[in-house]
Scaffold this motif. Structure first.
Motif: not given
Length: 121
Positions: A27-31, A52-53, A72, A98-99, A104, A107
């Motif tokens: 994945w590029h970004t785990m949300l 993720n924050s 993370n 994730y993305r 981008p 989702r």
């Protein structure tokens, strides 16, 4: 993305259990990651999610008893369940949003196979 849950089992009412879910794959970004549950004859329902924050959301039925957390670096999400009740009995599923690289705006979503939690009265 593959999600593998661990933990769960049989516990008496008032007891505690912990669940962990590990993500693997690409994945590029785990949300947002989270936990959902499905009891026999009922629809799947949200238990808790964590962005993720670190922002968390809980179902009213578990507030004050369950705590969700994530690592993370290891890409894991955990659920600590305290003061368990018979009505918490269900199959608990891990969820990850994730993305992918190059997409981008999309989702994607993955689900784990589920782990059984049984609370006896």
């Amino acid at each position: 993305v593959q999600l593998v849950e661990s933990g769960g089992g049989l516990v008496q009412a008032g007891g505690s259990l912990g669940l962990t879910c590990a993500a693997s794959g690409r994945w590029h970004t785990m949300l947002t990651m989270g936990w959902y549950r499905q009891a026999p004859g009922k629809q799947r329902e949200l238990v808790a999610t964590i962005s993720n924050s670190g922002n968390t959301e809980y179902a009213d039925s578990v507030k004050g008893r369950f705590t969700i957390s994530r690592d993370n670096a290891k890409v894991t999400v955990s659920l600590q369940m305290n003061s368990l009740k018979p009505e918490d009995t269900a199959v608990y599923h891990c969820n990850a949003q994730y993305r992918l690289a190059g997409a981008p705006l999309n989702r994607e979503e993955a689900w784990g196979q589920g782990t059984q939690v049984t609370v006896s009265s």
